[in-house]
Design a protein around this motif. Structure first.
Motif, PDB file in Angstrom:
ATOM      1  N   GLN A   1       0.830  -1.208   0.000  1.00 48.97           N
ATOM      2  CA  GLN A   1       0.000   0.000   0.000  1.00 48.97           C
ATOM      3  C   GLN A   1       0.866   1.260   0.000  1.00 48.97           C
ATOM      4  O   GLN A   1       0.559   2.226  -0.701  1.00 48.97           O
ATOM      5  N   ARG A   2       1.933   1.252   0.767  1.00 46.04           N
ATOM      6  CA  ARG A   2       2.825   2.422   0.794  1.00 46.04           C
ATOM      7  C   ARG A   2       3.553   2.587  -0.533  1.00 46.04           C
ATOM      8  O   ARG A   2       3.794   3.710  -0.970  1.00 46.04           O
ATOM      9  N   MET A   3       3.926   1.503  -1.163  1.00 41.56           N
ATOM     10  CA  MET A   3       4.572   1.584  -2.469  1.00 41.56           C
ATOM     11  C   MET A   3       3.627   2.179  -3.507  1.00 41.56           C
ATOM     12  O   MET A   3       4.030   2.989  -4.328  1.00 41.56           O
ATOM     13  N   ARG A   4       2.396   1.769  -3.447  1.00 39.04           N
ATOM     14  CA  ARG A   4       1.396   2.291  -4.390  1.00 39.04           C
ATOM     15  C   ARG A   4       1.173   3.791  -4.212  1.00 39.04           C
ATOM     16  O   ARG A   4       0.837   4.479  -5.162  1.00 39.04           O
ATOM     17  N   MET A   5       1.372   4.285  -2.985  1.00 35.44           N
ATOM     18  CA  MET A   5       1.234   5.725  -2.760  1.00 35.44           C
ATOM     19  C   MET A   5       2.374   6.510  -3.406  1.00 35.44           C
ATOM     20  O   MET A   5       2.182   7.659  -3.783  1.00 35.44           O
ATOM     21  N   LEU A   6       3.541   5.902  -3.538  1.00 40.49           N
ATOM     22  CA  LEU A   6       4.705   6.605  -4.070  1.00 40.49           C
ATOM     23  C   LEU A   6       4.904   6.474  -5.573  1.00 40.49           C
ATOM     24  O   LEU A   6       5.624   7.274  -6.164  1.00 40.49           O
TER      25      LEU A   6
END
Length: 147
Positions: A37-42
């Motif tokens: 999820q954090r990767m998708r935000m970046l």
């Protein structure tokens, strides 16, 4: 023979490992999802196919994916792989050579600035996820001992 010894051995062989393995599995899945999820935000928002290709799986990643990180519990035989890219995110340069867009975004090229989205998150979250797994395993062991 000590009274209850056979029951204790059976408990140690079956109950404890299953409970601990389940706790580790759930924590690993939760940690992997948190990282994804954090990767998708970046990831750059104009890279829709790349965004959709970021994920995790038990075992091997999908064909064409770039395996960047994994969470292992070798003593329990568990392995989650975190990946980005697939066959739809391949790009071709001027000379006809194919590259994984996830790699280009992560590291850049001489003509394109890097947009790191993968290693930065993986490195920043790796310790927290390992801690989560350890806490869940300890909690499962404690629950078995109290019961």
């Amino acid at each position: 023979m000590v009274k209850g010894q056979q029951e204790f051995r059976q408990f140690m062989r079956k109950t404890l490992p299953d409970a601990v393995k389940n706790a580790a599995r759930q924590a690993m899945e939760e940690g992997a999802e948190r990282i994804v999820q954090r990767m998708r935000m970046l990831v750059p928002k104009d890279e829709g196919e790349l965004l959709a290709s970021i994920g995790w799986t038990w075992g091997k990643p999908p064909e064409g994916a770039m395996e960047i990180g994994d969470l292992k519990s070798p003593e329990r035989g568990l392995r989650i792989v975190i990946y980005a890219g697939n066959s739809t995110t391949m790009v071709t340069n001027k000379r006809g050579i194919k590259f994984q867009n996830a790699l280009i975004q992560e590291f850049g090229t001489k003509d394109r600035k890097a947009n790191p989205f993968f290693y930065t998150v993986y490195r920043s979250q790796r310790r927290a996820v390992k801690s989560l797994i350890t806490r869940r395993i300890n909690k499962a062991i404690k629950a078995l001992n109290d019961g």
